[in-house]
Design an enzyme around this catalytic site. Structure first.
Site, PDB file in Angstrom:
ATOM      1  N   CYS A 185      13.734   1.606   2.465  1.00 46.31           N
ATOM      2  CA  CYS A 185      12.395   1.821   3.022  1.00 46.31           C
ATOM      3  C   CYS A 185      11.742   3.091   2.473  1.00 46.31           C
ATOM      4  CB  CYS A 185      12.450   1.843   4.540  1.00 46.31           C
ATOM      5  SG  CYS A 185      12.834   0.219   5.231  1.00 46.31           S
TER       6      CYS A 185
ATOM      7  N   CYS B  23      15.852   4.453   5.914  1.00 44.58           N
ATOM      8  CA  CYS B  23      16.932   4.028   5.011  1.00 44.58           C
ATOM      9  C   CYS B  23      16.500   4.179   3.548  1.00 44.58           C
ATOM     10  CB  CYS B  23      17.348   2.590   5.319  1.00 44.58           C
ATOM     11  SG  CYS B  23      16.389   1.338   4.449  1.00 44.58           S
TER      12      CYS B  23
ATOM     13  N   HIS C  75      19.075  -2.042   3.737  1.00 46.80           N
ATOM     14  CA  HIS C  75      18.206  -1.874   4.896  1.00 46.80           C
ATOM     15  C   HIS C  75      18.784  -2.550   6.144  1.00 46.80           C
ATOM     16  CE1 HIS C  75      14.916  -1.872   7.706  1.00 46.80           C
ATOM     17  NE2 HIS C  75      15.195  -3.155   7.867  1.00 46.80           N
TER      18      HIS C  75
ATOM     19  N   CYS D 263      11.539   3.103   9.294  1.00 46.81           N
ATOM     20  CA  CYS D 263      12.963   3.186   8.926  1.00 46.81           C
ATOM     21  C   CYS D 263      13.190   4.231   7.829  1.00 46.81           C
ATOM     22  CB  CYS D 263      13.424   1.814   8.442  1.00 46.81           C
ATOM     23  SG  CYS D 263      15.128   1.792   7.866  1.00 46.81           S
TER      24      CYS D 263
ATOM     25  N   ASP E 155      40.665  -9.871  10.583  1.00 46.93           N
ATOM     26  CA  ASP E 155      40.774 -10.945  11.572  1.00 46.93           C
ATOM     27  C   ASP E 155      42.074 -11.704  11.270  1.00 46.93           C
ATOM     28  OD1 ASP E 155      40.201 -12.350   9.303  1.00 46.93           O
ATOM     29  OD2 ASP E 155      38.375 -13.280  10.054  1.00 46.93           O
TER      30      ASP E 155
ATOM     31  N   ASP F 240      31.139  -7.610  15.184  1.00 46.00           N
ATOM     32  CA  ASP F 240      31.033  -7.847  13.746  1.00 46.00           C
ATOM     33  C   ASP F 240      30.191  -9.092  13.564  1.00 46.00           C
ATOM     34  OD1 ASP F 240      33.350  -9.806  14.434  1.00 46.00           O
ATOM     35  OD2 ASP F 240      32.721 -10.357  12.415  1.00 46.00           O
TER      36      ASP F 240
END
Ligand SMILES: [Zn+2]
Length: 379
Positions: free
Chosen positions: A308, A305, A334, A303, A92, A265
């Site tokens: 999880c 991931c 996660h 999930c 940025d 973002d």
């Protein structure tokens, strides 16, 4: 340099799915950009980010210029070499941060004088200096230095900030000299549609390869933000990427994609993870809550991931209350996976012309969520 391109490959309504190519690889859009404020996405490693499927991350110009300093990063080969993140980077402009330091800054047409929040050292950021810092940092996508007015602000103040943002955008464009970077313009204008329209016309006339919508997520009502997105959609170039800065919740991302936004973002998934808040398809879950003390289920049973697959709510709650760093690591993994996976699912649904169904279903479960999670947890 021809490594850059942006292609809209599919459309469903106003939602778009496409591909943004950069010298460090491609980004499938719509995309979520994890925030790596000081050159690292807090609590996770580059290897984790690759495993989660992140294709681009953001570093903050303001933070990097103060510490360790953009000259040092340049000396060590730029952000990619310095951090080990080999995929695309976005920086940025630092504008948002210096304008948040309201008491500590002095604004002139030339730029902004402010004091470092670290040690009070006097600093200066201008369009030219922001671009110089971003050229030193060497991200693939860099942003014009804009004036981000607070919310609420008197209309005259927003008007003035919007006009200055155009003048500064021109100076940024003239100062930028790296052809291995894409410089995006930023549209300001607050919640005033006529100012947004004027800003969009002035900024797009400067010929940037992509555009961001700035000055959102500063406290304005969600309905105002949606009106701004609706209004800007036909004013921004169809063939160029659009980036909604600093937004937001899963619901905000879905509503943004529905209005033609390609990039987002936000610190929410990472910051909230460290505060013990987990995002799931069925709403948010506050891990410190007593109801999870003996809960053997993973944070989100649907999930896949890494967290999880291995951790229970009871274990995460224990780690969080014990102040263990691992709590932040596991919950960040996660939450980021949840955001990145939702973007992938949106892209897929657009390509299948089923975004409308995806949106309705996702918004329904996210909203019903809190409710059903509570009643289920009580039983
Ligand atoms: Zn998970």
């Amino acid at each position: 340099m021809t490594a850059f391109s942006f292609t809209v490959e599919a459309r469903d309504g106003r939602a778009r799915a496409g591909r943004l190519a950069t010298p460090h690889g491609a980004v499938d859009t719509p995309a979520f950009i994890p925030v790596g404020t000081a050159g690292a996405v807090k609590a996770v490693t580059c290897r984790d980010l690759v495993e989660l499927g992140a294709q681009i991350i953001l570093a903050n110009t303001y933070h990097m210029m103060l510490r360790p300093g953009d000259a040092l990063v340049a000396e060590l080969g730029g952000l990619h070499a310095f951090t080990g993140w080999k995929r695309p980077f976005l920086t940025d402009s630092g504008g948002y941060q210096v304008f948040s330091l309201s008491g500590l800054r002095e604004l002139t047409e030339e730029g902004v004088r402010f004091r470092s929040h670290l040690d009070g050292t006097p600093c200066f950021l201008s369009p030219e200096r922001s671009i110089e810092v971003q050229m030193n940092l060497g991200a693939d996508i860099v942003m014009a230095f804009d004036e981000c007015p607070p919310w609420p602000a008197p209309r005259e103040a927003v008007d003035e900030a919007t006009a200055r943002t155009t003048r500064w955008a021109r100076r940024c464009r003239d100062a930028h000299r790296r052809d291995d970077q894409w410089l995006f313009g930023i549209v300001q204008g607050g919640v005033h549609l006529d100012l947004r329209e004027r800003s969009a016309r002035e900024i797009t006339a400067l010929g940037f390869p992509g555009h961001a919508i700035g000055g959102v997520s500063v406290g304005e009502p969600k309905e105002d933000r949606i009106r701004v997105l609706d209004h800007l959609d036909p004013l921004l170039p169809e063939r160029e990427p659009r980036y909604l800065m600093g937004v937001g919740t899963p619901e905000d991302l879905i509503e943004g994609v529905a209005r033609g936004v390609d990039l987002f973002d936000c610190v929410l998934p990472t910051r909230n993870a460290r505060n013990g808040q987990i995002f799931t398809r069925r709403g948010r879950l506050a891990i410190r809550n007593a109801r999870y003390r003996t809960d053997p289920r993973p944070p989100d049973p649907d999930c896949p991931c890494p967290t999880c697959r291995s951790a229970s709510r009871a274990y995460l709650r224990h780690l969080h209350l014990a102040g263990e760093m691992t709590a932040a690591v596991l919950m960040t993994l996660h939450n980021l996976f949840f955001y990145l996976d939702m973007m992938r699912a949106m892209g897929q649904s657009i390509r299948l012309c089923r975004f409308g169904e995806f949106r309705a279903e996702a918004l329904r479960t996210l909203a019903a969520a809190g409710e059903s999670a509570r009643s289920r947890d009580r039983s």
